[in-house]
Design a protein around this motif. Structure first.
Motif, PDB file in Angstrom:
ATOM      1  N   GLU A  57       3.517   2.784  12.111  1.00  6.23           N
ATOM      2  CA  GLU A  57       2.520   3.804  11.769  1.00  6.23           C
ATOM      3  C   GLU A  57       1.891   3.575  10.397  1.00  6.23           C
ATOM      4  O   GLU A  57       1.154   4.430   9.904  1.00  6.23           O
ATOM      5  CB  GLU A  57       3.169   5.196  11.800  1.00  6.23           C
ATOM      6  CG  GLU A  57       3.660   5.636  13.176  1.00  6.23           C
ATOM      7  CD  GLU A  57       2.509   5.977  14.113  1.00  6.23           C
ATOM      8  OE1 GLU A  57       1.402   6.270  13.615  1.00  6.23           O
ATOM      9  OE2 GLU A  57       2.721   5.948  15.339  1.00  6.23           O
ATOM     10  N   ASP A  58       2.180   2.438   9.773  1.00  6.78           N
ATOM     11  CA  ASP A  58       1.632   2.100   8.456  1.00  6.78           C
ATOM     12  C   ASP A  58       2.046   3.127   7.404  1.00  6.78           C
ATOM     13  O   ASP A  58       1.245   3.565   6.589  1.00  6.78           O
ATOM     14  CB  ASP A  58       0.107   1.979   8.528  1.00  6.78           C
ATOM     15  CG  ASP A  58      -0.470   1.219   7.341  1.00  6.78           C
ATOM     16  OD1 ASP A  58       0.266   0.407   6.754  1.00  6.78           O
ATOM     17  OD2 ASP A  58      -1.658   1.444   7.005  1.00  6.78           O
ATOM     18  N   ILE A  59       3.310   3.500   7.447  1.00 10.38           N
ATOM     19  CA  ILE A  59       3.896   4.443   6.496  1.00 10.38           C
ATOM     20  C   ILE A  59       4.835   3.672   5.582  1.00 10.38           C
ATOM     21  O   ILE A  59       5.673   2.885   6.046  1.00 10.38           O
ATOM     22  CB  ILE A  59       4.673   5.558   7.226  1.00 10.38           C
ATOM     23  CG1 ILE A  59       3.712   6.404   8.074  1.00 10.38           C
ATOM     24  CG2 ILE A  59       5.435   6.434   6.245  1.00 10.38           C
ATOM     25  CD1 ILE A  59       4.424   7.373   9.004  1.00 10.38           C
ATOM     26  N   LEU A  68      12.702   3.316  10.141  1.00 15.23           N
ATOM     27  CA  LEU A  68      11.973   2.273   9.421  1.00 15.23           C
ATOM     28  C   LEU A  68      10.995   1.575  10.354  1.00 15.23           C
ATOM     29  O   LEU A  68       9.839   1.315   9.978  1.00 15.23           O
ATOM     30  CB  LEU A  68      12.958   1.270   8.816  1.00 15.23           C
ATOM     31  CG  LEU A  68      12.379  -0.012   8.225  1.00 15.23           C
ATOM     32  CD1 LEU A  68      11.329   0.274   7.171  1.00 15.23           C
ATOM     33  CD2 LEU A  68      13.499  -0.874   7.644  1.00 15.23           C
ATOM     34  N   ALA A  69      11.419   1.286  11.574  1.00 14.58           N
ATOM     35  CA  ALA A  69      10.534   0.627  12.542  1.00 14.58           C
ATOM     36  C   ALA A  69       9.333   1.504  12.882  1.00 14.58           C
ATOM     37  O   ALA A  69       8.205   1.013  12.997  1.00 14.58           O
ATOM     38  CB  ALA A  69      11.316   0.287  13.808  1.00 14.58           C
ATOM     39  N   LEU A  70       9.556   2.816  13.022  1.00 13.79           N
ATOM     40  CA  LEU A  70       8.436   3.728  13.295  1.00 13.79           C
ATOM     41  C   LEU A  70       7.473   3.754  12.115  1.00 13.79           C
ATOM     42  O   LEU A  70       6.252   3.736  12.303  1.00 13.79           O
ATOM     43  CB  LEU A  70       8.967   5.133  13.584  1.00 13.79           C
ATOM     44  CG  LEU A  70       7.904   6.214  13.815  1.00 13.79           C
ATOM     45  CD1 LEU A  70       7.002   5.864  14.998  1.00 13.79           C
ATOM     46  CD2 LEU A  70       8.564   7.587  14.014  1.00 13.79           C
ATOM     47  N   CYS A  71       8.006   3.790  10.906  1.00 11.96           N
ATOM     48  CA  CYS A  71       7.151   3.779   9.717  1.00 11.96           C
ATOM     49  C   CYS A  71       6.303   2.512   9.668  1.00 11.96           C
ATOM     50  O   CYS A  71       5.107   2.564   9.356  1.00 11.96           O
ATOM     51  CB  CYS A  71       7.987   3.905   8.455  1.00 11.96           C
ATOM     52  SG  CYS A  71       8.670   5.546   8.172  1.00 11.96           S
ATOM     53  N   THR A 108       0.830  -1.201   0.000  1.00 10.29           N
ATOM     54  CA  THR A 108       0.000   0.000   0.000  1.00 10.29           C
ATOM     55  C   THR A 108       0.860   1.244   0.000  1.00 10.29           C
ATOM     56  O   THR A 108       1.793   1.375   0.807  1.00 10.29           O
ATOM     57  CB  THR A 108      -0.928   0.023   1.222  1.00 10.29           C
ATOM     58  OG1 THR A 108      -1.751  -1.150   1.202  1.00 10.29           O
ATOM     59  CG2 THR A 108      -1.826   1.256   1.202  1.00 10.29           C
ATOM     60  N   LEU A 109       0.569   2.153  -0.900  1.00  8.60           N
ATOM     61  CA  LEU A 109       1.275   3.424  -1.006  1.00  8.60           C
ATOM     62  C   LEU A 109       0.265   4.513  -1.331  1.00  8.60           C
ATOM     63  O   LEU A 109      -0.467   4.404  -2.327  1.00  8.60           O
ATOM     64  CB  LEU A 109       2.347   3.355  -2.095  1.00  8.60           C
ATOM     65  CG  LEU A 109       3.195   4.606  -2.310  1.00  8.60           C
ATOM     66  CD1 LEU A 109       4.007   4.942  -1.065  1.00  8.60           C
ATOM     67  CD2 LEU A 109       4.116   4.426  -3.518  1.00  8.60           C
TER      68      LEU A 109
END
Length: 299
Positions: free
Chosen positions: A203-205, A197-200, A9-10
């Motif tokens: 947060e579904d980023i 990267l882990a935060l993304c 998803t983007l």
């Protein structure tokens, strides 16, 4: 090991995880038909996410996309602002970080792409290398930048908002604005942003690494120079580029590739990274490759 998930998803859309970064098309400035043919080949191979910018060749690359994308292609175009073309300058870019400059740059992108809405607009901050760094009046608070991008989103001129070349602190501050993706320099051999990267992922980023092979800037370590990558490539009958790209896809499910090239052969090889599988031992070997810091003294 399970095979790579081929889509992700983007900006609210399901797209192939193997996109295309169009910056290298500047190298085909004198052969426009070849550039158009390369883009058409990418679309034929399933690429439906292209990363571009008006400052790539002062609108040249955007013009190629305008001519290459046909009705029904359903290509998600991601562009970026934060710099403007600087033809004839020592560097073909100049910073354009101020809110009024960001708005003008969005309008430039709309004109050169020939569309009335850009699905994904990335804010290219100048916080970190490689590339330009912000100085003087170009040091702008991210809140002020996101305010104008949010206005443009509300006006329907852009869709989702992404960030590029940002620090972990800036990303955290930007989260309330709704961030669709982060583009930072990142590769198998340069993994300084693992916490981001882990935060993304949490947060579904989407994580959209640029220079995924370290080849666009001399200051970045090169994936092809890593002995473990070369050994794996030889063992499984793949190129070092395919191993480096496939590792990114295996490493986290929110990774989307935008490897760039002006060669049809390399384009085909890069997209074929979707088909590369690693057994557990091979993946462990690649995971154990040490991250090497960039030479931040270089642009």
């Amino acid at each position: 090991m399970p095979s790579i998930e081929r889509t992700g998803t983007l900006a609210g859309r399901t797209v192939s995880r193997a996109g295309y970064g169009a910056m290298q098309l500047e190298r085909l400035h004198d052969d426009r038909p070849a550039a158009i043919a390369l883009l058409r080949r990418a679309f034929d191979l399933g690429v439906d996410h292209v990363d571009t910018a008006h400052f790539y060749g002062n609108g040249f690359v955007n013009g190629l996309l305008r001519d290459a994308i046909r009705p029904g292609d359903e290509v998600l175009v991601a562009s970026k602002v934060g710099a403007d073309p600087n033809p004839g300058g020592p560097i073909p870019l100049r910073p354009a970080q101020r809110p009024e400059q960001l708005r003008a740059s969005v309008e430039d992108n709309l004109r050169s792409l020939g569309i009335d809405r850009i699905p994904l607009m990335n804010l290219r901050r100048l916080d970190t290398r490689p590339g330009l760094l912000a100085e003087g009046d170009q040091v702008v608070d991210v809140d002020d930048q996101l305010a104008v991008l949010t206005e443009l989103r509300d006006e329907g001129k852009i869709g989702a908002i992404g960030l590029s070349s940002v620090t972990l602190d800036v990303l955290r501050r930007a989260l309330p604005a709704g961030i669709a993706c982060v583009q930072n320099a990142y590769s198998l051999v340069s993994r300084e942003d693992e916490d981001m990267l882990a935060l993304c992922l949490a947060e579904d980023i989407a994580w959209v690494p640029f220079c995924p092979l370290g080849s666009a800037f001399d200051s970045l370590p090169k994936v092809a120079d890593e002995p473990a990558v070369a050994a794996v490539a030889q063992a499984i009958g793949r190129t070092t580029a395919q191993v480096g790209l496939a590792w990114l896809l295996h490493h986290a499910p929110n990774v989307h590739l935008i490897a760039g090239t002006a060669s049809v052969r390399h384009l085909e090889e890069n997209i074929a990274a979707l088909d590369v599988e690693f057994d557990a031992g091979t993946l462990a070997t690649l995971d154990a490759v040490p991250s090497r810091s960039s030479d931040v003294s270089l642009r």
